[in-house]
Write a protein that holds these residues in place. Sequence first.
Motif, PDB file in Angstrom:
ATOM      1  N   LYS A  38       0.818  -1.205   0.000  1.00  0.00           N
ATOM      2  CA  LYS A  38       0.000   0.000   0.000  1.00  0.00           C
ATOM      3  C   LYS A  38       0.860   1.267   0.000  1.00  0.00           C
ATOM      4  CE  LYS A  38      -3.686  -2.607   0.626  1.00  0.00           C
ATOM      5  NZ  LYS A  38      -4.686  -2.805  -0.445  1.00  0.00           N
ATOM      6  N   ASN A  39       0.286   2.335  -0.521  1.00  0.00           N
ATOM      7  CA  ASN A  39       0.867   3.673  -0.398  1.00  0.00           C
ATOM      8  C   ASN A  39      -0.029   4.458   0.559  1.00  0.00           C
ATOM      9  OD1 ASN A  39       1.594   6.394  -0.670  1.00  0.00           O
ATOM     10  ND2 ASN A  39       2.099   6.206  -2.832  1.00  0.00           N
ATOM     11  N   ASP A  40       0.473   4.753   1.754  1.00  0.00           N
ATOM     12  CA  ASP A  40      -0.347   5.419   2.768  1.00  0.00           C
ATOM     13  C   ASP A  40      -0.854   6.784   2.319  1.00  0.00           C
ATOM     14  OD1 ASP A  40      -0.136   3.324   4.520  1.00  0.00           O
ATOM     15  OD2 ASP A  40       1.376   4.247   5.807  1.00  0.00           O
ATOM     16  N   PHE A  41      -0.132   7.431   1.417  1.00  0.00           N
ATOM     17  CA  PHE A  41      -0.566   8.755   0.971  1.00  0.00           C
ATOM     18  C   PHE A  41      -1.854   8.706   0.157  1.00  0.00           C
ATOM     19  CE2 PHE A  41       3.980  10.049   1.608  1.00  0.00           C
ATOM     20  CZ  PHE A  41       3.729  11.043   2.550  1.00  0.00           C
ATOM     21  N   GLU A  42      -2.190   7.545  -0.388  1.00  0.00           N
ATOM     22  CA  GLU A  42      -3.444   7.445  -1.132  1.00  0.00           C
ATOM     23  C   GLU A  42      -4.641   7.733  -0.242  1.00  0.00           C
ATOM     24  OE1 GLU A  42      -2.124   4.150  -4.533  1.00  0.00           O
ATOM     25  OE2 GLU A  42      -3.591   3.612  -2.995  1.00  0.00           O
ATOM     26  N   LYS A  43      -4.558   7.355   1.041  1.00  0.00           N
ATOM     27  CA  LYS A  43      -5.677   7.581   1.965  1.00  0.00           C
ATOM     28  C   LYS A  43      -5.940   9.062   2.156  1.00  0.00           C
ATOM     29  CE  LYS A  43      -3.655   4.993   5.051  1.00  0.00           C
ATOM     30  NZ  LYS A  43      -3.312   4.242   6.299  1.00  0.00           N
ATOM     31  N   SER A  44      -4.922   9.891   1.982  1.00  0.00           N
ATOM     32  CA  SER A  44      -5.080  11.332   2.128  1.00  0.00           C
ATOM     33  C   SER A  44      -5.337  12.013   0.791  1.00  0.00           C
ATOM     34  CB  SER A  44      -3.818  11.930   2.771  1.00  0.00           C
ATOM     35  OG  SER A  44      -3.872  13.336   2.776  1.00  0.00           O
TER      36      SER A  44
END
Length: 267
Positions: A206-212
């Motif tokens: 996952k890329n955590d920045f996608e959630k933001s």
Amino acid sequence: MITFPNAKINIGLNVVEKRPDGYHNLETIFYPVKLSDALEVIEAETTSFSSSGIKIDAEPENNLVYKAYSLLTEDFNMPPIKMHLHKVIPFGAGLGGGSADAAFALKMLNDYFGLSLSIDQLKQYAARIGADCPFFINNKPTFAHGIGDQFKSVNIDLSRYEIVIIKPPFSVSTPQAYKNIVPAKPHFNLLEIAQLPIEDWKTVVKNDFEKSVFPQFPEVENLKNKLYEAGAVYASMSGSGSAVFGIFRHSPTDLDSFIPGGIFIYR
């Protein structure tokens, strides 16, 4: 002398914790891709910098290529040079184009003027320009941690796949990307990714920045979904965006029908 600084993509990006100095500790894999700028250097009567391709708004002395040259002149007596950068890698995309330009400039100037700097010494200069800049000195698949400035090699080879990169006509700033990010320990250790079939990446890498970023810029999420619709075995946003990439087993022949016009596409 001419060189071709290439971009990178992030395979997975975990925001692990916030540091006392205000920065965040990250975990990610940098993977070099063929999308590249072109940088030429020749000796001249006076030092200058020019560019073509994608417009560069910064003053010449603020460009990272110029900064790389200036760093070396602090320690070496080099003659004036003319630097020309043909810019292809888009800005504000999470592709590391500026860092690549600076790192390749360091390597080229080292070779051109016979400075005899070692790889470790080049990395030290690169680290003074940007956290991810030293990655482009070796320019091989790398697990990065800390603030993205600590590296360990990883055994990933995507040469049998086609990587498609898409960037919408806008950028995502770092503060925008960090908005609403909650640091957390990752569920999957990216150092183990080489043992995982690429078909399984979708569920655990996952890329955590996608959630933001996705709630703020739904167009970015839409482009990622379109890459999956076109047959990607894995798709993700790169870095803090706004570019997304898809990894394909075979060249997607109908990609243009999925992607609206006016958007940067590299394949």
